[in-house]
Design a protein around this motif. Structure first.
Motif, PDB file in Angstrom:
ATOM      1  N   LEU A   9     -10.888  -2.560  -4.257  1.00 31.07           N
ATOM      2  CA  LEU A   9     -12.022  -3.199  -4.916  1.00 31.07           C
ATOM      3  C   LEU A   9     -12.947  -3.896  -3.935  1.00 31.07           C
ATOM      4  O   LEU A   9     -14.125  -4.093  -4.230  1.00 31.07           O
TER       5      LEU A   9
ATOM      6  N   GLN B 169      -5.021 -10.443  -3.912  1.00 32.17           N
ATOM      7  CA  GLN B 169      -4.982  -9.671  -5.156  1.00 32.17           C
ATOM      8  C   GLN B 169      -6.368  -9.281  -5.643  1.00 32.17           C
ATOM      9  O   GLN B 169      -6.499  -8.347  -6.428  1.00 32.17           O
ATOM     10  N   THR B 170      -7.409  -9.955  -5.186  1.00 31.86           N
ATOM     11  CA  THR B 170      -8.770  -9.591  -5.592  1.00 31.86           C
ATOM     12  C   THR B 170      -9.289  -8.377  -4.814  1.00 31.86           C
ATOM     13  O   THR B 170     -10.334  -7.859  -5.151  1.00 31.86           O
TER      14      THR B 170
ATOM     15  N   VAL C 289      -2.894   1.850  -5.764  1.00 33.12           N
ATOM     16  CA  VAL C 289      -3.920   0.824  -5.960  1.00 33.12           C
ATOM     17  C   VAL C 289      -5.304   1.385  -5.646  1.00 33.12           C
ATOM     18  O   VAL C 289      -5.447   2.300  -4.840  1.00 33.12           O
ATOM     19  N   ARG C 290      -6.306   0.818  -6.304  1.00 31.98           N
ATOM     20  CA  ARG C 290      -7.705   1.151  -6.026  1.00 31.98           C
ATOM     21  C   ARG C 290      -8.309  -0.009  -5.241  1.00 31.98           C
ATOM     22  O   ARG C 290      -8.151  -1.167  -5.618  1.00 31.98           O
TER      23      ARG C 290
ATOM     24  N   ARG D 199       3.505   2.054  -4.617  1.00 35.44           N
ATOM     25  CA  ARG D 199       2.384   1.394  -5.297  1.00 35.44           C
ATOM     26  C   ARG D 199       1.156   2.293  -5.205  1.00 35.44           C
ATOM     27  O   ARG D 199       0.898   2.893  -4.166  1.00 35.44           O
TER      28      ARG D 199
ATOM     29  N   ALA E 200      -4.639  -7.387   2.456  1.00 38.58           N
ATOM     30  CA  ALA E 200      -4.224  -7.268   1.063  1.00 38.58           C
ATOM     31  C   ALA E 200      -2.749  -7.604   0.877  1.00 38.58           C
ATOM     32  O   ALA E 200      -2.215  -7.526  -0.222  1.00 38.58           O
TER      33      ALA E 200
ATOM     34  N   TYR F 262      -7.753  -5.448  -4.650  1.00 41.03           N
ATOM     35  CA  TYR F 262      -7.290  -4.191  -5.231  1.00 41.03           C
ATOM     36  C   TYR F 262      -6.910  -4.365  -6.687  1.00 41.03           C
ATOM     37  O   TYR F 262      -6.758  -5.498  -7.175  1.00 41.03           O
ATOM     38  N   THR F 263      -6.757  -3.256  -7.371  1.00 37.06           N
ATOM     39  CA  THR F 263      -6.220  -3.250  -8.722  1.00 37.06           C
ATOM     40  C   THR F 263      -5.180  -2.134  -8.794  1.00 37.06           C
ATOM     41  O   THR F 263      -5.318  -1.102  -8.136  1.00 37.06           O
ATOM     42  N   GLU F 264      -4.140  -2.368  -9.570  1.00 34.58           N
ATOM     43  CA  GLU F 264      -3.083  -1.359  -9.754  1.00 34.58           C
ATOM     44  C   GLU F 264      -3.625  -0.200 -10.589  1.00 34.58           C
ATOM     45  O   GLU F 264      -4.371  -0.408 -11.534  1.00 34.58           O
ATOM     46  N   VAL F 265      -3.246   1.009 -10.212  1.00 35.33           N
ATOM     47  CA  VAL F 265      -3.617   2.201 -10.973  1.00 35.33           C
ATOM     48  C   VAL F 265      -2.356   2.668 -11.679  1.00 35.33           C
ATOM     49  O   VAL F 265      -1.317   2.833 -11.052  1.00 35.33           O
ATOM     50  N   SER F 266      -2.449   2.858 -12.996  1.00 40.89           N
ATOM     51  CA  SER F 266      -1.246   3.261 -13.743  1.00 40.89           C
ATOM     52  C   SER F 266      -1.143   4.749 -13.887  1.00 40.89           C
ATOM     53  O   SER F 266      -1.992   5.507 -13.577  1.00 40.89           O
TER      54      SER F 266
END
Length: 104
Positions: free
Chosen positions: A84, A97-98, A81-82, A79, A32, A100-104
């Motif tokens: 994926l 980048q595919t 991240v979740r 950071r 990642a 994970y996704t950022e968690v706000s």
């Protein structure tokens, strides 16, 4: 017997939709692109700078599953991240980048 990588059929119990996909934490961090090498990713984990679902992890071999939330205390930022997806190798930055996704 050698392990085969790729899209061949498998006799394990994994769901084809990725529900049971697992990967070592240190490998995933490299794939990642949160770390350049497995050595660097292992040190990051062993130094207590990674949390999985809020719990501090110090074992680089800890298995990640799709849906886990990672908190990474990186040198210049923290950071969250979740996960994926998992990968078989380190790819390009857009490919990474595919995963994970950022968690706000």
């Amino acid at each position: 017997m050698a392990r085969r990588h790729g899209s061949g059929s498998s006799s394990d119990d994994r769901e084809p939709d990725g529900g049971a996909e697992r990967q070592r934490l240190d490998k995933w961090l490299v794939y990642a692109r949160f770390a350049k090498t497995r050595t660097v990713s292992s040190e990051l984990v062993e130094n207590g700078r990674v949390r999985i679902n809020g719990a501090r992890v110090t074992n680089p071999a800890r298995a990640l599953v799709v849906g886990d939330v990672l908190t990474l205390a990186l040198p210049h930022a923290t950071r969250v991240v979740r996960v994926l997806a998992v990968a078989e190798r380190r790819g390009s930055f857009p490919d990474a980048q595919t995963l994970y996704t950022e968690v706000s």
